[in-house]
Scaffold this motif. Sequence first.
Motif, mmCIF file in Angstrom:
data_model
loop_
_atom_site.group_PDB
_atom_site.id
_atom_site.type_symbol
_atom_site.label_atom_id
_atom_site.label_comp_id
_atom_site.label_asym_id
_atom_site.label_seq_id
_atom_site.Cartn_x
_atom_site.Cartn_y
_atom_site.Cartn_z
ATOM 1 N N UNK A 30 34.459 47.248 41.122
ATOM 2 C CA UNK A 30 34.599 46.220 39.669
ATOM 3 C C UNK A 30 36.419 45.262 39.609
ATOM 4 N N UNK A 31 36.717 45.529 41.096
ATOM 5 C CA UNK A 31 38.284 45.197 40.727
ATOM 6 C C UNK A 31 38.114 43.715 40.593
ATOM 7 N N UNK A 32 38.880 43.020 39.447
ATOM 8 C CA UNK A 32 39.111 42.132 39.546
ATOM 9 C C UNK A 32 39.378 40.722 40.523
ATOM 10 N N UNK A 34 37.523 40.953 43.209
ATOM 11 C CA UNK A 34 36.043 40.460 43.671
ATOM 12 C C UNK A 34 35.335 39.649 42.669
ATOM 13 N N UNK A 35 36.005 39.211 41.567
ATOM 14 C CA UNK A 35 34.836 38.576 41.054
ATOM 15 C C UNK A 35 35.927 36.456 41.546
ATOM 16 N N UNK A 36 37.118 37.468 41.307
ATOM 17 C CA UNK A 36 37.766 36.063 41.223
ATOM 18 C C UNK A 36 37.321 35.927 43.367
ATOM 19 N N UNK A 37 37.088 36.276 43.595
ATOM 20 C CA UNK A 37 37.048 35.656 45.568
ATOM 21 C C UNK A 37 35.295 34.355 45.226
ATOM 22 N N UNK A 38 34.595 35.486 44.562
ATOM 23 C CA UNK A 38 33.231 35.514 43.839
ATOM 24 C C UNK A 38 33.451 33.289 43.590
ATOM 25 N N UNK A 39 34.455 33.384 42.506
ATOM 26 C CA UNK A 39 34.771 31.985 41.597
ATOM 27 C C UNK A 39 35.599 31.253 42.968
ATOM 28 N N UNK A 40 35.945 31.731 44.050
ATOM 29 C CA UNK A 40 37.368 30.827 44.678
ATOM 30 C C UNK A 40 36.128 30.517 45.721
ATOM 31 N N UNK A 41 35.138 31.139 46.052
ATOM 32 C CA UNK A 41 34.318 30.730 46.998
ATOM 33 C C UNK A 41 33.601 29.669 47.057
ATOM 34 N N UNK A 42 32.494 30.142 45.661
ATOM 35 C CA UNK A 42 32.009 28.569 45.173
ATOM 36 C C UNK A 42 32.941 27.541 45.413
ATOM 37 N N UNK A 147 43.478 35.784 47.422
ATOM 38 C CA UNK A 147 42.333 36.461 45.884
ATOM 39 C C UNK A 147 42.193 37.773 47.487
ATOM 40 N N UNK A 148 41.694 37.307 48.236
ATOM 41 C CA UNK A 148 41.421 37.982 49.641
ATOM 42 C C UNK A 148 42.323 39.291 50.340
ATOM 43 N N UNK A 149 43.811 38.529 50.377
ATOM 44 C CA UNK A 149 44.236 39.700 51.007
ATOM 45 C C UNK A 149 45.124 40.573 48.987
ATOM 46 N N UNK A 150 45.067 40.684 48.265
ATOM 47 C CA UNK A 150 44.919 41.817 47.252
ATOM 48 C C UNK A 150 43.931 42.451 46.792
ATOM 49 N N UNK A 151 42.261 41.939 47.411
ATOM 50 C CA UNK A 151 41.274 42.832 47.509
ATOM 51 C C UNK A 151 41.455 43.422 48.380
ATOM 52 N N UNK A 152 41.901 43.036 49.633
ATOM 53 C CA UNK A 152 42.098 44.058 50.784
ATOM 54 C C UNK A 152 43.679 44.959 50.562
ATOM 55 N N UNK A 153 44.345 44.944 49.656
ATOM 56 C CA UNK A 153 45.583 45.757 49.794
ATOM 57 C C UNK A 153 45.727 46.864 48.498
ATOM 58 N N UNK A 154 44.378 46.514 47.587
ATOM 59 C CA UNK A 154 43.463 46.874 46.766
ATOM 60 C C UNK A 154 42.487 47.781 47.154
ATOM 61 N N UNK A 155 41.891 47.503 48.403
ATOM 62 C CA UNK A 155 41.073 48.655 49.129
ATOM 63 C C UNK A 155 42.430 49.404 49.701
ATOM 64 N N UNK A 156 42.900 49.350 50.570
ATOM 65 C CA UNK A 156 44.117 49.718 51.582
ATOM 66 C C UNK A 156 44.213 51.014 50.657
#
Length: 244
Positions: A30-32, A34-42, A147-156
Motif C-alpha cells: 500500500x505504498x502511496x 504505487x498509486x502515484x506510479x499507476x497514475x503517472x503511467x496513465x 515516483x519510481x525512485x521513491x518507491x525503490x527507496x521505500x522498498x530498500x
Amino acid sequence: MKADPAVQRRLLDLVADDAELTRAAHRRRNLPELAEIDEAERDLQAKRDDLVVAQTSAGDLEREVKRLEGEVEQIRAREQRDRERMEAGGSAKQMADLDSELQTLSRRQGVLEDELLDVMEQREALDTNVSKAREAVDAAEERLADAQRRRDEAFTDLDAAESRYREDRDSIVAELPEDLLAVYDRVRAQRGVGAGALQGSRCEACRLELDRAALVEVREAAADDVVRCAECGAILVRTGGSGR
C-alpha cells in the motif's frame, strides 16, 4: 502441553516480529508511491498519445506543404516555358493561346500560394503543439521516474527491516519446542495472532476479557502449562501483569 515459562515468554517476541513483518508487508502493498506510479503511467501514456496525434497532424501538413510547393514549381516552370515560346514568336493565334494560358497559370499560382500560406501557418501552429506535447511527455517521464525512485527507496528500507525481523524470528523459532511452535503457527494461520500476553483478565491476542471461570482455570494452571485463550484459541502467555 508444557513449556518452560521463559520459553513461553519468547512467544511474545515472536508475536512482535510477526506483527512487524505483517505491517511491513501491508506497507509494501500500500505504498502511496504505487498509486502515484499507476497514475503517472496513465498520464504518461496519455501525453505520449497526444504527442503522436500532434506529430501525425504535423506530418500530414508537411506532406501537404510539399505537394503545394511542387505544384507551384510546376506552374512556374510552365510559365517560364510559355514566356520563352512567346519571345520566340509565332502566329497570332499561338500568341493568344499562350497569353490565355499564362493568365490561367497566374490565377492558379495565386490560389496555390494562398493555400500554401494557409497550410504553412497551420504547420507552424502544429509545430508549436508538437513542442509543447514533447515537453509534456518529458515532464510526465520525470514525474514517473521520481515516483519510481521513491518507491525503490521505500522498498530498500522495507527489505532491510524485513531482513532484520526475519533473522530475529528465525533465532527465536530455533529456541522453541516444535509442538509449541506448531500450535502457535496453526492459530496464527487461522486467527492472525498465535499468542498474546494475559494482562489482568484480558487476552492481548484478541483484546477480549476472559470470563471468570476461564480466568480461574488459567490462574490455577501450573507455571509451565501452556494455556489457551477460551475466546480466540491463542496461547496465553502469563507475565507479571497477569495477576498471578
